[in-house]
Scaffold this active site. Structure first.
Site, PDB file in Angstrom:
ATOM      1  CG  ASP A 194       6.623  -6.554  -1.744  1.00  0.00           C
ATOM      2  OD1 ASP A 194       6.080  -7.791  -1.826  1.00  0.00           O
ATOM      3  OD2 ASP A 194       5.995  -5.285  -1.886  1.00  0.00           O
ATOM      4  CG  PHE A 222      -1.603   1.304   1.730  1.00  0.00           C
ATOM      5  CD1 PHE A 222      -2.379   2.679   0.714  1.00  0.00           C
ATOM      6  CD2 PHE A 222      -1.531   1.470   3.016  1.00  0.00           C
ATOM      7  CE1 PHE A 222      -2.794   3.229   0.754  1.00  0.00           C
ATOM      8  CE2 PHE A 222      -2.076   2.890   3.496  1.00  0.00           C
ATOM      9  CZ  PHE A 222      -2.800   3.597   2.813  1.00  0.00           C
ATOM     10  CE  LYS A 252       7.622  -1.772  11.087  1.00  0.00           C
ATOM     11  NZ  LYS A 252       8.418  -1.440   9.347  1.00  0.00           N
ATOM     12  CE1 TYR A 300       4.248  -3.413  10.809  1.00  0.00           C
ATOM     13  CE2 TYR A 300       3.232  -2.205  13.205  1.00  0.00           C
ATOM     14  CZ  TYR A 300       4.387  -2.204  11.468  1.00  0.00           C
ATOM     15  OH  TYR A 300       3.819  -1.224  10.815  1.00  0.00           O
TER      16      TYR A 300
END
Ligand code: UDP
Length: 312
Positions: free
Chosen positions: A32, A12, A149, A145
């Protein structure tokens, strides 16, 4: 001509960044592995300066020739992905960050890390400035997640300090717009899909939890400004227009001209109760502020979802 690598470039945000970089005169290499990205997001690019490579960036990355910039955007990122791809998320945030930083070192490239408001977890201070260390449950479902990060930020800083890599860290708050995955489980695609189908909108908990929703064009503008700035500190980018999820559901119903009702569902574990960026640094260092009102961005997004579902 600057030569730029975007990991997650078929996702996205990554695909919108590829568009922007090409428009700014860059040659763009997009990598990707397509686990959550899609060829459809880059299918429109007919440009000899664009190259797509299908690869998992947790493995060794070989790129021939110079690289001026590396933007590391590869990662599944929706709460549904946290359940479906927990190990892939941890690997791309750790191993993928390590590999791409190694490549930046080899090429002498400027490195931009896509970080997240999730580094603040379920925040105890409001709004959240970059100086806040966060409130994260390391063993919770979102921890895969959040910690990936946080590790990625730590690794990026270590390469900066130890190897003098020129770095940027963007902490991205909730962003929406065309090319979101219809089934990624986030509030915006869920609500829009449900409103267009005349189904009930699933608001989790009592719907009083808040988010600030940034339209993708605003975010891309902020990321580009950060890339070409000299700001080596983390920068929050997002809207500071805070709304409850119930209000969001009502807005989507109204803008879609839908007759859908709102239905309460269970709140997922560790769901942040509120989230709003402190934007002082983005304003001072980048002269950036969001421009697109949520109603306008949502109207464009609903239109895109309509056209997208008519095609499939
Ligand atoms: N949410 C909701 N209904 C949905 C999907 C999400 O009420 O169908 C809520 C979710 O619990 C959270 C907020 O909307 O409080 C934003 O969720 P999203 O998945 O978009 O992103 P998050 O900010 O949680 O990463």
């Amino acid at each position: 001509m600057p030569r730029t690598l975007v990991t997650g470039g078929a996702g996205f945000l990554g695909s919108h960044l590829c568009d922007r970089l090409l428009a700014e005169g860059h040659e763009v290499i997009c990598i990707d592995n397509l686990i959550t990205g899609s060829i459809e997001n880059i299918d429109h690019i007919r440009d000899p300066r664009f190259l797509f490579i299908e690869q998992d960036v947790t493995n060794y990355i070989y790129v021939q020739g110079k690289l001026d910039y590396i933007l590391h955007f590869a990662s599944p990122a929706s709460p549904k992905d946290f359940e479906n791809f927990p190990i892939q998320i941890l690997k791309v945030g750790s191993l993928g960050t390590h590999k791409t930083l190694g490549l930046a070192r080899e090429k002498g490239a400027t490195y931009l890390l896509a970080s997240t408001s999730e580094v603040y977890g379920d925040p105890l201070i409001h709004p959240q400035p970059e100086s806040y260390w966060g409130n994260v449950n390391p063993i919770g479902v979102r921890g895969v997640y959040d910690e990936a990060k946080r590790f990625a930020e730590a690794m990026t800083m270590a390469y900066h300090r130890s190897h003098g890599i020129d770095i940027r860290i963007v902490r991205i708050f909730n962003t929406f717009g065309p090319r979101m995955r219809l089934d990624d489980g986030r509030a915006v695609p869920n609500f829009v899909r449900q409103a267009l189908a005349g189904e009930p909108l699933t608001v989790y908990g009592d719907g009083s939890q808040t988010r600030c929703l940034t339209y993708v064009d605003d975010l891309v503008e902020g990321i580009f400004r950060l890339l070409v700035s000299d700001c080596q500190e983390p920068v929050n980018l997002g809207s500071d227009h805070e709304m409850t999820m119930r209000d969001l559901a009502e807005l989507v119903v109204r803008l879609a001209g839908s007759a859908s009702v709102i239905r309460g569902e269970n709140l997922p574990p560790d769901d942040p109760k509120m989230r709003r960026p402190d934007l002082a640094r983005a304003r001072e260092r980048l002269g950036w502020a969001p421009q697109v009102p949520v109603e306008e961005g949502m109207a464009r997004t609903i239109q895109w979802f309509r056209e997208r579902s008519a095609r499939s």
